[in-house]
Motif scaffolding. Sequence first.
Motif, PDB file in Angstrom:
ATOM      1  N   GLN A   3     -27.064  13.592 -12.051  1.00 10.93           N
ATOM      2  CA  GLN A   3     -27.372  12.206 -11.717  1.00 10.93           C
ATOM      3  C   GLN A   3     -27.012  11.336 -12.920  1.00 10.93           C
ATOM      4  N   VAL A   4     -26.140  10.341 -12.709  1.00  7.25           N
ATOM      5  CA  VAL A   4     -25.671   9.490 -13.804  1.00  7.25           C
ATOM      6  C   VAL A   4     -25.723   8.033 -13.369  1.00  7.25           C
ATOM      7  N   LEU A   5     -26.455   7.197 -14.133  1.00  2.23           N
ATOM      8  CA  LEU A   5     -26.556   5.765 -13.868  1.00  2.23           C
ATOM      9  C   LEU A   5     -26.339   4.996 -15.159  1.00  2.23           C
ATOM     10  N   GLN A   6     -25.462   4.004 -15.147  1.00  4.55           N
ATOM     11  CA  GLN A   6     -25.327   3.126 -16.301  1.00  4.55           C
ATOM     12  C   GLN A   6     -26.185   1.892 -16.079  1.00  4.55           C
ATOM     13  N   ILE A   7     -27.089   1.598 -17.036  1.00  7.03           N
ATOM     14  CA  ILE A   7     -28.006   0.469 -16.864  1.00  7.03           C
ATOM     15  C   ILE A   7     -27.706  -0.661 -17.836  1.00  7.03           C
ATOM     16  N   SER A   8     -26.852  -0.414 -18.834  1.00  6.14           N
ATOM     17  CA  SER A   8     -26.388  -1.470 -19.724  1.00  6.14           C
ATOM     18  C   SER A   8     -25.079  -1.004 -20.340  1.00  6.14           C
ATOM     19  N   GLU A   9     -24.487  -1.860 -21.154  1.00  6.53           N
ATOM     20  CA  GLU A   9     -23.178  -1.531 -21.727  1.00  6.53           C
ATOM     21  C   GLU A   9     -23.203  -0.230 -22.505  1.00  6.53           C
ATOM     22  N   ASP A  10     -24.292   0.026 -23.217  1.00  8.47           N
ATOM     23  CA  ASP A  10     -24.357   1.192 -24.098  1.00  8.47           C
ATOM     24  C   ASP A  10     -25.436   2.195 -23.702  1.00  8.47           C
ATOM     25  N   THR A  11     -26.012   2.066 -22.506  1.00  5.61           N
ATOM     26  CA  THR A  11     -27.138   2.935 -22.141  1.00  5.61           C
ATOM     27  C   THR A  11     -26.950   3.503 -20.747  1.00  5.61           C
ATOM     28  N   LEU A  12     -27.216   4.783 -20.616  1.00  6.35           N
ATOM     29  CA  LEU A  12     -27.182   5.454 -19.321  1.00  6.35           C
ATOM     30  C   LEU A  12     -28.496   6.167 -19.097  1.00  6.35           C
ATOM     31  N   LEU A  13     -28.857   6.315 -17.827  1.00 11.24           N
ATOM     32  CA  LEU A  13     -29.962   7.168 -17.422  1.00 11.24           C
ATOM     33  C   LEU A  13     -29.376   8.365 -16.700  1.00 11.24           C
ATOM     34  N   ILE A  14     -29.784   9.554 -17.104  1.00 12.09           N
ATOM     35  CA  ILE A  14     -29.290  10.774 -16.468  1.00 12.09           C
ATOM     36  C   ILE A  14     -30.454  11.734 -16.273  1.00 12.09           C
ATOM     37  N   ASN A  15     -30.202  12.754 -15.463  1.00  8.40           N
ATOM     38  CA  ASN A  15     -31.143  13.862 -15.380  1.00  8.40           C
ATOM     39  C   ASN A  15     -30.556  15.053 -16.124  1.00  8.40           C
ATOM     40  N   ALA A  16     -31.419  15.968 -16.479  1.00  7.55           N
ATOM     41  CA  ALA A  16     -31.008  17.288 -16.963  1.00  7.55           C
ATOM     42  C   ALA A  16     -32.034  18.261 -16.407  1.00  7.55           C
TER      43      ALA A  16
ATOM     44  N   LYS B 117     -35.165  19.020 -14.708  1.00  6.92           N
ATOM     45  CA  LYS B 117     -36.394  18.259 -14.450  1.00  6.92           C
ATOM     46  C   LYS B 117     -36.634  17.172 -15.490  1.00  6.92           C
ATOM     47  N   PHE B 118     -35.706  17.018 -16.441  1.00  9.18           N
ATOM     48  CA  PHE B 118     -35.867  16.033 -17.497  1.00  9.18           C
ATOM     49  C   PHE B 118     -35.100  14.756 -17.170  1.00  9.18           C
ATOM     50  N   LEU B 119     -35.736  13.632 -17.434  1.00 10.65           N
ATOM     51  CA  LEU B 119     -35.126  12.312 -17.311  1.00 10.65           C
ATOM     52  C   LEU B 119     -34.785  11.852 -18.721  1.00 10.65           C
ATOM     53  N   LEU B 120     -33.516  11.475 -18.967  1.00 16.75           N
ATOM     54  CA  LEU B 120     -33.069  11.146 -20.310  1.00 16.75           C
ATOM     55  C   LEU B 120     -32.436   9.766 -20.359  1.00 16.75           C
ATOM     56  N   VAL B 121     -32.704   9.053 -21.453  1.00 14.42           N
ATOM     57  CA  VAL B 121     -32.005   7.822 -21.792  1.00 14.42           C
ATOM     58  C   VAL B 121     -30.928   8.201 -22.809  1.00 14.42           C
ATOM     59  N   MET B 122     -29.660   7.879 -22.478  1.00  7.42           N
ATOM     60  CA  MET B 122     -28.545   8.301 -23.322  1.00  7.42           C
ATOM     61  C   MET B 122     -27.888   7.096 -23.997  1.00  7.42           C
ATOM     62  N   ASN B 123     -27.618   7.251 -25.280  1.00  6.99           N
ATOM     63  CA  ASN B 123     -26.866   6.250 -26.025  1.00  6.99           C
ATOM     64  C   ASN B 123     -25.381   6.483 -25.768  1.00  6.99           C
ATOM     65  N   ALA B 124     -24.703   5.496 -25.166  1.00  7.96           N
ATOM     66  CA  ALA B 124     -23.286   5.621 -24.857  1.00  7.96           C
ATOM     67  C   ALA B 124     -22.436   4.674 -25.687  1.00  7.96           C
ATOM     68  N   SER B 125     -22.984   4.162 -26.790  1.00  6.37           N
ATOM     69  CA  SER B 125     -22.222   3.262 -27.641  1.00  6.37           C
ATOM     70  C   SER B 125     -21.011   3.990 -28.208  1.00  6.37           C
ATOM     71  N   PRO B 126     -19.828   3.345 -28.178  1.00  9.43           N
ATOM     72  CA  PRO B 126     -18.643   4.010 -28.745  1.00  9.43           C
ATOM     73  C   PRO B 126     -18.736   4.183 -30.251  1.00  9.43           C
ATOM     74  N   ARG B 127     -19.682   3.523 -30.874  1.00 11.36           N
ATOM     75  CA  ARG B 127     -19.828   3.610 -32.331  1.00 11.36           C
ATOM     76  C   ARG B 127     -20.866   4.647 -32.747  1.00 11.36           C
ATOM     77  N   ALA B 128     -21.415   5.334 -31.788  1.00 11.29           N
ATOM     78  CA  ALA B 128     -22.463   6.309 -32.099  1.00 11.29           C
ATOM     79  C   ALA B 128     -22.234   7.588 -31.299  1.00 11.29           C
ATOM     80  N   GLU B 129     -22.973   8.601 -31.660  1.00 12.60           N
ATOM     81  CA  GLU B 129     -22.898   9.881 -30.950  1.00 12.60           C
ATOM     82  C   GLU B 129     -23.462   9.732 -29.542  1.00 12.60           C
ATOM     83  N   LEU B 130     -22.835  10.441 -28.588  1.00  7.77           N
ATOM     84  CA  LEU B 130     -23.330  10.448 -27.213  1.00  7.77           C
ATOM     85  C   LEU B 130     -24.565  11.355 -27.179  1.00  7.77           C
ATOM     86  N   ARG B 131     -25.727  10.724 -27.308  1.00  9.47           N
ATOM     87  CA  ARG B 131     -26.932  11.530 -27.536  1.00  9.47           C
ATOM     88  C   ARG B 131     -28.132  10.933 -26.814  1.00  9.47           C
ATOM     89  N   PRO B 132     -29.194  11.742 -26.631  1.00  5.99           N
ATOM     90  CA  PRO B 132     -30.412  11.227 -26.001  1.00  5.99           C
ATOM     91  C   PRO B 132     -31.180  10.312 -26.941  1.00  5.99           C
TER      92      PRO B 132
END
Length: 704
Positions: free
Chosen positions: A131-144, A146-161
């Motif tokens: 499950q992948v949802l983008q909620i802002s330019e640099d933020t995504l909500l995903i599942n893993a 049973k875990f719900l994660l907020v992911m940093n998707a900024s191109p200037r940072a690591e793709l990380r929770p």
Amino acid sequence: MGKTFCAVITLGFLLAACTPTTTVGIPASSTPGAASATAPRASTQPYTQTPISPSTQTSSPSPMETPAPIPEISFNLTRFAQLGGSIKGISIAGDVAYVGMGPRLAEIDISQPEQPILMRQSEALPGLVTQVLQISEDTLLINAGKFLLVMNASPRAELRPLAQLALEGAITAMAWDEESRILYAGQSIYQRQSAYTGLIAAAKLSPENQFTVLNSVTMPEWPMSIALGSQGLYAGAEGELGGLYYVPVSGTGEMSIPNQVIASTPEEPLQPLSLRVIGERLYLCYRDIRAYDVTNPEEPAKIWTVSSGGDVVAGFSFVGDKAYYFGWTILSEYVQDVASLPQPILGDAVGETVSVTAIHNGNFLVAYNDLEIYADSGTSPLQLLGTYQAPIIHAIDATANDQAVYVVDNGLGASNSPVTLRAFSLADLTPLGQVKTELASWYRYVGIALEGDRIYLAEEQALWVYDIRAPQPVLLGKVDIGQGAITAIAAMLRGGQRLLVAAQQAEDDLSVLTLVDLSDWQNPIKLGDPVILDQGDSQQIIWEGTHLSVRLDGSYHSKFDTIYTLDFDGQSLELRESLMLEDYIHHLAASEGSLAVTGTRSFLSEDYLSMLEPGPLRELSQTTYPDHGVGLALIGDLAWIVVGGDYGAAQLRVYEVSDPVHPQQVEVMDIAQSENFTVPIIETSAYVVLANGSGGIELLEYNQ
């Protein structure tokens, strides 16, 4: 007496294995002996361990018996490497597609649709990302899982929770309300094998990216899809009580009891795989694409139906008066097509809903097992422009030595998908080579066996041999071992002999074991007389030196599954003894004279690990766990079990079994759900390898 054991965790996303256990000793004379009758099972509650007693439904220590103190065990488990996995779920941001790939979030450049390029990926997360949802330019909500994660998707940072929240069950659907910053997450809740109920949780996301669960509602079946409407949300459900449900929601996110508004019946089955609300219209798909007027949300009124020609539709995207859709035929072959709609679809969806399809620059994208990009040339079928596939798509089986792991990959998983044998180096999992196998269909795949510098692959009606002396596996040819469908194989290099045991189906559905010398694979030599077992399918053969163990599924012929032990004298096989078990036995493991099985108690629907004494063959204990077991291995004094079947969240559970009457759980690790019936667990001298289906390959290290 009870005790709590806590494992030392060295991986960030592992859960501490602090599970209360109850151990009960019984005299050896009161356990059942080997053979053809099954003693009554001990009655237990979930998460308990209970030895088997033949005379009572419960067992406890005698007044004179004082169980010895159980020492605490130090155990460390780490994920050394992970590779590949199926792609599921997609969200588009500019020229980037964010997709789930096994237990990772992947970022793929789609600016050149003919050549999608993997840009980066997250670390391996504690579950399958679907499950992948983008909620802002640099933020995504995903599942893993049973875990719900907020992911940093900024191109200037690591793709990380940035944050994570553990929910009760595996997350199966998500919808995001931007105005209230509330995420609605559908979950599957395990009840028993192949039976799940559902749950929808509302979680509010703070500006600091922290989740707070507001409330939750239960459903009789697990939600396959969720979409926001103007006054509440809709959920598509799977199963006998499936169909479409409406859940009223207040402005603060408070959900009311779900109400079924469209039933699923045998005459008109409905399992909505994808939902979307635009204005006052609800769009859903199953075996067609439908539109409903939901001005009265409790009474959807059908407006139109667009046929898919009988194909199942798993996802859709609208462009004007066209619906681009993805699904599969009755033969499980994938379909990507476009259908004309009665009228154009205008406006934006209410909220954000997860999907396996998307539109980018007029092209249709499908993220299901791989990422595929299609163009609409005005004629059917759609034109495939480009694809991206993980190094391993779906690992259905594997074997390994100390230099390499060999993976059976069934690719996209369709009935017409080719099966590939892939080789990867240990321990960095660098690709060494691959070869397309001769298997007619992965549905007929039976098993893999390694001995020396050879690998054997079996399907029901054929056996192939591969040379693995070079990094690139080389097919030598097909081996003829006689008539009868093959159901299991095992191989061993003994001196100058290359030996293979095959279980085959004989007349009257009897299972027969055949021993063959394949030193000259073109001229097989049968050794000794075939060993005739009972009616059923021998689904596992484990060969250790002079001893073999076999698991026979007798469910089509009797209420018993059977475990056999055999001796090998260098020239023939001899049946030693057997043990019938009046349960559903899923897996067998053997190591250094110890035996274990996993099964499901037929009358309680509880899943358990059972330790066996090899001679006389008898059960010593049963240890229950809270989900369906899909993998088992014995490695020294450790029993490794993968749990989490069908639609559940998956875990690797490790038990210390040096005292087989009192197994102790020492570790729990959250892993990707395999979406497969079996997860092979392979031991090498330095690592434990999981062939984890949609989760790719996992390489684990441990010490104790």
